[in-house]
Scaffold this motif. Structure first.
Motif, PDB file in Angstrom:
ATOM      1  N   LEU A 148      -5.754   6.221   8.229  1.00  0.00           N
ATOM      2  CA  LEU A 148      -4.576   7.008   8.605  1.00  0.00           C
ATOM      3  C   LEU A 148      -4.576   8.295   7.777  1.00  0.00           C
ATOM      4  O   LEU A 148      -4.393   8.258   6.555  1.00  0.00           O
ATOM      5  CB  LEU A 148      -3.301   6.207   8.353  1.00  0.00           C
ATOM      6  N   VAL A 149      -4.773   9.429   8.442  1.00  0.00           N
ATOM      7  CA  VAL A 149      -4.931  10.690   7.709  1.00  0.00           C
ATOM      8  C   VAL A 149      -3.667  11.551   7.705  1.00  0.00           C
ATOM      9  O   VAL A 149      -3.546  12.459   6.884  1.00  0.00           O
ATOM     10  CB  VAL A 149      -6.117  11.503   8.272  1.00  0.00           C
ATOM     11  N   ALA A 150      -2.724  11.292   8.619  1.00  0.00           N
ATOM     12  CA  ALA A 150      -1.487  12.089   8.646  1.00  0.00           C
ATOM     13  C   ALA A 150      -0.460  11.387   9.524  1.00  0.00           C
ATOM     14  O   ALA A 150      -0.791  10.518  10.339  1.00  0.00           O
ATOM     15  CB  ALA A 150      -1.748  13.503   9.164  1.00  0.00           C
ATOM     16  N   VAL A 151       0.793  11.794   9.354  1.00  0.00           N
ATOM     17  CA  VAL A 151       1.899  11.305  10.176  1.00  0.00           C
ATOM     18  C   VAL A 151       2.619  12.513  10.766  1.00  0.00           C
ATOM     19  O   VAL A 151       2.982  13.445  10.041  1.00  0.00           O
ATOM     20  CB  VAL A 151       2.878  10.442   9.362  1.00  0.00           C
ATOM     21  N   VAL A 152       2.815  12.490  12.071  1.00  0.00           N
ATOM     22  CA  VAL A 152       3.597  13.519  12.766  1.00  0.00           C
ATOM     23  C   VAL A 152       4.983  12.951  13.025  1.00  0.00           C
ATOM     24  O   VAL A 152       5.115  11.841  13.553  1.00  0.00           O
ATOM     25  CB  VAL A 152       2.944  13.909  14.106  1.00  0.00           C
ATOM     26  N   GLY A 186       8.431   9.744   8.153  1.00  0.00           N
ATOM     27  CA  GLY A 186       8.010  10.745   7.187  1.00  0.00           C
ATOM     28  C   GLY A 186       8.158  10.262   5.756  1.00  0.00           C
ATOM     29  O   GLY A 186       7.288  10.509   4.903  1.00  0.00           O
ATOM     30  N   ALA A 187       9.267   9.564   5.469  1.00  0.00           N
ATOM     31  CA  ALA A 187       9.478   9.035   4.121  1.00  0.00           C
ATOM     32  C   ALA A 187       8.418   7.991   3.777  1.00  0.00           C
ATOM     33  O   ALA A 187       7.937   7.926   2.632  1.00  0.00           O
ATOM     34  CB  ALA A 187      10.876   8.429   4.020  1.00  0.00           C
ATOM     35  N   TRP A 188       8.054   7.162   4.757  1.00  0.00           N
ATOM     36  CA  TRP A 188       6.996   6.165   4.547  1.00  0.00           C
ATOM     37  C   TRP A 188       5.699   6.861   4.138  1.00  0.00           C
ATOM     38  O   TRP A 188       5.014   6.427   3.199  1.00  0.00           O
ATOM     39  CB  TRP A 188       6.803   5.367   5.829  1.00  0.00           C
ATOM     40  N   ALA A 189       5.346   7.938   4.819  1.00  0.00           N
ATOM     41  CA  ALA A 189       4.123   8.667   4.503  1.00  0.00           C
ATOM     42  C   ALA A 189       4.208   9.351   3.139  1.00  0.00           C
ATOM     43  O   ALA A 189       3.238   9.356   2.371  1.00  0.00           O
ATOM     44  CB  ALA A 189       3.838   9.690   5.602  1.00  0.00           C
ATOM     45  N   ASP A 190       5.366   9.936   2.834  1.00  0.00           N
ATOM     46  CA  ASP A 190       5.539  10.592   1.533  1.00  0.00           C
ATOM     47  C   ASP A 190       5.280   9.621   0.392  1.00  0.00           C
ATOM     48  O   ASP A 190       4.636   9.964  -0.612  1.00  0.00           O
ATOM     49  CB  ASP A 190       6.961  11.152   1.407  1.00  0.00           C
ATOM     50  N   GLU A 191       5.800   8.397   0.515  1.00  0.00           N
ATOM     51  CA  GLU A 191       5.636   7.403  -0.537  1.00  0.00           C
ATOM     52  C   GLU A 191       4.176   7.044  -0.783  1.00  0.00           C
ATOM     53  O   GLU A 191       3.819   6.601  -1.879  1.00  0.00           O
ATOM     54  CB  GLU A 191       6.422   6.136  -0.176  1.00  0.00           C
ATOM     55  N   ARG A 192       3.340   7.252   0.222  1.00  0.00           N
ATOM     56  CA  ARG A 192       1.918   6.866   0.119  1.00  0.00           C
ATOM     57  C   ARG A 192       0.999   8.070  -0.014  1.00  0.00           C
ATOM     58  O   ARG A 192      -0.222   7.918   0.039  1.00  0.00           O
ATOM     59  CB  ARG A 192       1.548   6.019   1.339  1.00  0.00           C
ATOM     60  N   GLY A 193       1.579   9.248  -0.174  1.00  0.00           N
ATOM     61  CA  GLY A 193       0.769  10.437  -0.355  1.00  0.00           C
ATOM     62  C   GLY A 193       0.005  10.857   0.885  1.00  0.00           C
ATOM     63  O   GLY A 193      -1.047  11.502   0.783  1.00  0.00           O
ATOM     64  N   ILE A 194       0.520  10.513   2.058  1.00  0.00           N
ATOM     65  CA  ILE A 194      -0.122  10.859   3.325  1.00  0.00           C
ATOM     66  C   ILE A 194       0.510  12.141   3.863  1.00  0.00           C
ATOM     67  O   ILE A 194       1.734  12.315   3.818  1.00  0.00           O
ATOM     68  CB  ILE A 194       0.018   9.702   4.339  1.00  0.00           C
ATOM     69  N   GLU A 195      -0.292  13.017   4.377  1.00  0.00           N
ATOM     70  CA  GLU A 195       0.207  14.291   4.893  1.00  0.00           C
ATOM     71  C   GLU A 195       1.208  14.078   6.027  1.00  0.00           C
ATOM     72  O   GLU A 195       1.008  13.216   6.896  1.00  0.00           O
ATOM     73  CB  GLU A 195      -0.958  15.152   5.398  1.00  0.00           C
ATOM     74  N   VAL A 196       2.276  14.864   6.003  1.00  0.00           N
ATOM     75  CA  VAL A 196       3.322  14.785   7.026  1.00  0.00           C
ATOM     76  C   VAL A 196       3.391  16.117   7.768  1.00  0.00           C
ATOM     77  O   VAL A 196       3.500  17.178   7.151  1.00  0.00           O
ATOM     78  CB  VAL A 196       4.696  14.449   6.412  1.00  0.00           C
TER      79      VAL A 196
END
Length: 308
Positions: free
Chosen positions: A26-30, A49-59
């Motif tokens: 998983l490289v990013a979240v839109v 978006g918050a889920w991705a932020d917590e894991r350092g994934i690009e949003v």
């Protein structure tokens, strides 16, 4: 496969967790842009978006997926596929064409039934006994793409749309990952949706959530369960709006006029076009939910008072 996930509300979290635990990258979240919430109207990140932020994934938060800058970033990230769950924006063909295997959407109905934004709410509102989830290839039409796989889920007589959606989100996450696995190994096959059985599920409005006491008891029950927790079924009394939780029909109670209230020692009844229903939780504007008996006693409901 390299994946970019597209989704917004909390219902996306089971799918995100399942993808994170899968063989895929998983490289990013839109997700939809940050939106004002709460009394202070402070900008808040979406659950996805918050889920991705917590894991350092690009949003990525484009206002519209047609934006050239967003599509250029998609090309740079070079996803093999974009799994989608409740993203909340129409994706143009120019963006759909970027991933090698397209955009693959988890939708909470048995397509072609209940295409649209509120499939679970409409399934409950219309008294369906069975619903499910479908994973299909996203295309320009509204939930019209060919289907990779489905699962079914019975609708219980007391299910709210929130409870049903929670179950479908959890089970659908496994279905979505299974489809992604099949796409990766070349065994996935998508089948066109049948032309028959198409129904539409537009978002329920606040007006849709107003209780029609002139409906039969089963109709009142379904509308309240369909609108729980959102947008919240409501009625008015003495000019003030009240939100109501799920009710229970009773067959042996004395008849009441539609909307007429009867306060008993252990329960509060409201009339419908057929048998009365027992009220559950009641929530007045600005107040916490309370049991109907406590609400009625506090308000000193008089004999013959009627919901408007």
């Amino acid at each position: 496969m390299r994946l970019i996930f597209a989704g917004t509300p909390a219902v996306t979290i089971p799918a995100l967790d399942a993808i994170a635990d899968s063989q895929h990258e998983l490289v990013a979240v839109v997700t939809r842009p940050d939106a004002p919430a709460g009394r202070g109207r402070r900008l808040v990140r979406s659950p996805a978006g918050a889920w991705a932020d917590e894991r350092g994934i690009e949003v990525l938060t484009p206002q519209r997926p047609r934006e050239p800058e967003f599509q250029e970033r998609l090309r740079e990230l070079a996803p093999d596929c974009v799994p989608v769950v409740a993203y909340g924006a129409l994706v143009p063909p120019s963006a759909l064409e970027i991933p090698k295997h397209g955009w693959v959407n988890l939708h909470f109905s048995l397509l072609p039934a209940w295409r649209g934004a509120a499939p679970v709410q409409h399934a409950v509102l219309h008294g369906d006994e069975v619903t499910g989830a479908s994973v299909f290839e996203l295309e320009a039409g509204l939930d019209t793409g060919p289907v990779y796989g489905t699962l079914t889920e019975p609708i219980g007589p007391h299910d709210t749309s929130g409870e049903l959606l929670e179950r479908l989100a959890t089970q659908g996450a496994g279905l979505l990952v299974a489809v992604l696995d099949a796409i990766a190994d070349g065994t996935a096959r998508a089948h066109p949706q049948p032309a028959d059985g198409v129904t539409l599920a537009p978002k329920l409005t606040v007006d849709d959530a107003r209780i029609r006491w002139g409906d039969p008891a089963f109709g009142v029950d379904r509308r309240i369960r369909a609108c729980t927790p959102a947008p919240g079924a409501w009625t008015t009394l003495r000019g003030d709006r009240l939100k109501l939780g799920p009710v229970r029909a009773v067959a042996n109670a004395a008849p009441l006029k539609p909307g007429e209230l009867s306060v008993e020692r252990t329960q509060v009844l409201a009339g419908t076009a057929t048998t009365p229903v027992v009220l559950g939780e009641v929530r007045a504007a600005g107040k916490k939910p309370m049991q109907a008996v406590d609400w009625a006693r506090g308000l000193r409901i008089q004999a013959g008072e009627t919901f408007e």
